[in-house]
Scaffold this motif. Structure first.
Motif, PDB file in Angstrom:
ATOM      1  N   LYS A  40       0.924  -1.173   0.091  1.00 45.80           N
ATOM      2  CA  LYS A  40       0.027  -0.084  -0.113  1.00 45.80           C
ATOM      3  C   LYS A  40       0.929   1.257   0.034  1.00 45.80           C
ATOM      4  CE  LYS A  40      -4.225  -1.902   2.040  1.00 45.80           C
ATOM      5  NZ  LYS A  40      -5.040  -2.016   3.120  1.00 45.80           N
ATOM      6  N   GLY A  41       2.204   1.133  -0.297  1.00 46.56           N
ATOM      7  CA  GLY A  41       3.125   2.256  -0.241  1.00 46.56           C
ATOM      8  C   GLY A  41       3.508   3.094   0.882  1.00 46.56           C
ATOM      9  N   LEU A  42       3.091   2.526   2.144  1.00 47.72           N
ATOM     10  CA  LEU A  42       3.350   3.089   3.220  1.00 47.72           C
ATOM     11  C   LEU A  42       4.752   2.997   3.640  1.00 47.72           C
ATOM     12  CD1 LEU A  42       0.505   2.272   5.793  1.00 47.72           C
ATOM     13  CD2 LEU A  42       0.847   4.484   4.259  1.00 47.72           C
ATOM     14  N   ALA A  43       5.940   1.893   3.178  1.00 52.56           N
ATOM     15  CA  ALA A  43       7.192   1.554   3.305  1.00 52.56           C
ATOM     16  C   ALA A  43       7.439   0.817   2.358  1.00 52.56           C
ATOM     17  CB  ALA A  43       6.848   0.660   4.792  1.00 52.56           C
ATOM     18  N   THR A  44       8.899   1.078   2.037  1.00 55.13           N
ATOM     19  CA  THR A  44       9.506   0.236   0.928  1.00 55.13           C
ATOM     20  C   THR A  44      10.222  -1.034   1.725  1.00 55.13           C
ATOM     21  OG1 THR A  44      11.622   1.447   1.462  1.00 55.13           O
ATOM     22  CG2 THR A  44       9.953   2.185  -0.282  1.00 55.13           C
TER      23      THR A  44
END
Length: 464
Positions: free
Chosen positions: A322-326
Motif C-alpha cells: 500500500k506504499g506506506l513503506a519500502t
C-alpha cells in the motif's frame, strides 16, 4: 538464527572412560543428540569437541568458541571482549610477534577470522585437510598462550575503535544504539558487543589478562573440527594437543554470574535527528523469550517472523503493497539471556504518521486467529526448510552455526531446530505473541534528518 521448541529433560550425569585412537580417556556426559556425520566427545579438562565429517571439498575448518562476549561486560569492560578477539591474532608463545603469526597463516594457506557477539566469541581457520595437526597446534598456541604487549594494544585499539566509528556512520546503527539504551537500561553494555569508545581506547594488557583468566578455559569452550576429516583421528589430535590445557576449577558463569535484565515497565518513543539519515528509519523493540526460560517460544518466534516476511502476509500487504513503506522486517534473536524482538521499517517519507499508525494496528492484530492462514504457516515452514538446506551447503560455515547454539542454547537445540519448526502450530504462535508482544511495553525509535523532521514534525505523532 537457530532455536529450540521443546524444553529438554535434565540428563543424569554419567562419567565413563572411553578408549579411542591412542587409548586416551574422554568423558561422555549427557551425550547430545547430533545430526548424521557429527561426533561429540568431552575431554577430562571439560573441553567439548565436535567433529563434523564433510568431504565435499578437501579442506578442514577448525573453530574454538568461548562463552564470552557483551553479556559478561559491565561498563568498565564494554567492548573489551571484541578487543580481546582482535588480540588473538597478534603474538603468542609460539609466534612472539604478529609478523611471525601472519607468516605462519600464509605457510598453512589459512583463511581466518573471529567474531564477537552478545554471548559468543569465536575464532576459526580454514586450510588444506593435510594441515589439520599443524592448524590445531597453531590454534592451541593462540588460545592458550597469548602475549599482550602494550605496543600491540596501542596499534589495535584504533582498529577496534575504527569499527565503532564506521558503524556510527550508518543511520541504522545510530537508531539501534539509541534503542538499546532504552531497552536494556543500566545493563545496556551487556547487549552491546561494539563497546564504548573510552573503554576501548584506554584498554590495558592487564584487562586482557583479567578476561582471559575469567573465561578462557577448556570447560568454558568448544572446539569444532569440520571438513574432509575422520572423527577418530581428529579426536586423537584434539586430545594430544589440547589435553593438557588445565580446567579452571570453577564454572565462570557461576563465579561471575550474569545479572538478569529488568523487564520494561513502560513504552518509550524517541526521535533522533541525524544529518546522515537521508531516508528515515523506524524501529520498534520488545523484550522477547530466551532459551533458558521459554525455548518453545523461541521457535514460534522464528516461524512467525518468517510468515511476516512473506509477500502474501497481511503485514507486507498493509505496509509495502500500500506504499506506506519500502521495507518492513520483523526479527527475533535467540539468546540465553532475553532475546530482543525487533521491527525495522523504511517508511515512505511522505507518510510517516500513516506508516506508524498502520504498524501499531497490525501489531495489535498479530494474536488474532485469522491473522495468517494454515497455508501461510505451511509455506513458512518450507521456507525454513530450504534455508536450512542452503546453510548446510558450505562446510566451512557449519562450525560457526553449531558454536552459536552451543553458547546460547544447546547442541540438542541445534540438531532438532528444523524438526521443531515443523511442529509449530497457530496456537504456539498466538501464545508467543500474547506473552511477549500484545499490550506489552516496547521501545520505538525514528531517525530522520532535520529538514525532513521540520516538514513532518515527527514528535507530534511519534509518541506513546
Amino acid at each position: 538464527m537457530i532455536y529450540i521448541y521443546l524444553n529438554y529433560k535434565n540428563y543424569c550425569m554419567k562419567i565413563c572412560k572411553l578408549l579411542l585412537g591412542f587409548l586416551f580417556p574422554l568423558i561422555a556426559i549427557a551425550q547430545p543428540h547430533l545430526p548424521g556425520g557429527y561426533y561429540w566427545q568431552k575431554m577430562p579438562n571439560g573441553l567439548e569437541v565436535v567433529v563434523i565429517e564433510n568431504a565435499k571439498v578437501p579442506l578442514a575448518t577448525i573453530e574454538i568458541a568461548v562463552k564470552n562476549g557483551a553479556y559478561t561486560e559491565g561498563p568498565e569492560y564494554s567492548g573489551l571482549s571484541h578487543l580481546f578477539e582482535h588480540m588473538f591474532f597478534k603474538a603468542n608463545k609460539d609466534y612472539p610477534d604478529q609478523e611471525k603469526f601472519l607468516k605462519r597463516t600464509q605457510e598453512l594457506g589459512m583463511i581466518w577470522n573471529g567474531t564477537t557477539g552478545e554471548e559468543r566469541v569465536n575464532y576459526f581457520f580454514t586450510f588444506n585437510k593435510d594441515s589439520l595437526q599443524a592448524g590445531l597446534t597453531f590454534m592451541n598456541a593462540a588460545i592458550r598462550f597469548p602475549i599482550y604487549r602494550t605496543a600491540d594494544m596501542q596499534k589495535e585499539r584504533p582498529v577496534v575503535d575504527g569499527e565503532f566509528q564506521r558503524a556510527e556512520s550508518d543511520p541504522g546503527f545510530q537508531i539501534w544504539f539509541e534503542g538499546q539504551k532504552k531497552l536494556w537500561g543500566d545493563l545496556m553494555t551487556r547487549k552491546n558487543p561494539i563497546g564504548d569508545h573510552n573503554v576501548i581506547n584506554t584498554a590495558t594488557p592487564q584487562k586482557m589478562m583479567i578476561i582471559k583468566n575469567k573465561y578462557y578455559h577448556p570447560n568454558n569452550s568448544i572446539l569444532v573440527i569440520c571438513g574432509d576429516v575422520k572423527h577418530d583421528e581428529a579426536f586423537a589430535l584434539a586430545n594430544k594437543i589440547f589435553g593438557d590445557w588445565p580446567d579452571s576449577g570453577f564454572n565462570p558463569h557461576e563465579k561471575y554470574p550474569i545479572p538478569e535484565f529488568a523487564p520494561l515497565t513502560s513504552t518509550e518513543y524517541f526521535v533522533k535527528e541525524s544529518a546522515i539519515a537521508q531516508t528515515p528509519y523506524m524501529m520498534y523493540w520488545w523484550q522477547g523469550p530466551d532459551y533458558r526460560h521459554d525455548s518453545a517460544a523461541t521457535i514460534a518466534a522464528d516461524v512467525f517472523s518468517t510468515i511476516l516476511r512473506m509477500n502474501s502476509s497481511k503485514w507486507q500487504q498493509a505496509l509495502v503493497d500500500k506504499g506506506l513503506a519500502t521495507y518492513a522486517d520483523v526479527n527475533y534473536q535467540t539468546l540465553s539471556y532475553v532475546g530482543p524482538i525487533s521491527i525495522f521499517v523504511i517508511p515512505n517519507p511522505n507518510k510517516l504518521k500513516e506508516c506508524n499508525e498502520e504498524i501499531l494496528k497490525q501489531v495489535k492484530m498479530w494474536h488474532q486467529n485469522d491473522y495468517f492462514t494454515k497455508e501461510q504457516l505451511a509455506d513458512a515452514k518450507q521456507i525454513l526448510r530450504r534455508n536450512d538446506i542452503r546453510r548446510n551447503e558450505k562446510p566451512s560455515s557449519l562450525a560457526s552455526q553449531l558454536t552459536y547454539q552451543w553458547c546460547s542454547t544447546s547442541l540438542d537445540y541445534y540438531t532438532d531446530y528444523l524438526d521443531n519448526c515443523m511442529k509449530v502450530s497457530k496456537k504456539d504462535i498466538q501464545k508467543y505473541v500474547e506473552k511477549y508482544i500484545t499490550e506489552k511495553p516496547f521501545v520505538a525509535g525514528m531517525i530522520i534528518n532535520a529538514a525532513m523532521n521540520k516538514a513532518a514534525n515527527a514528535g507530534t505523532f511519534f509518541k506513546p
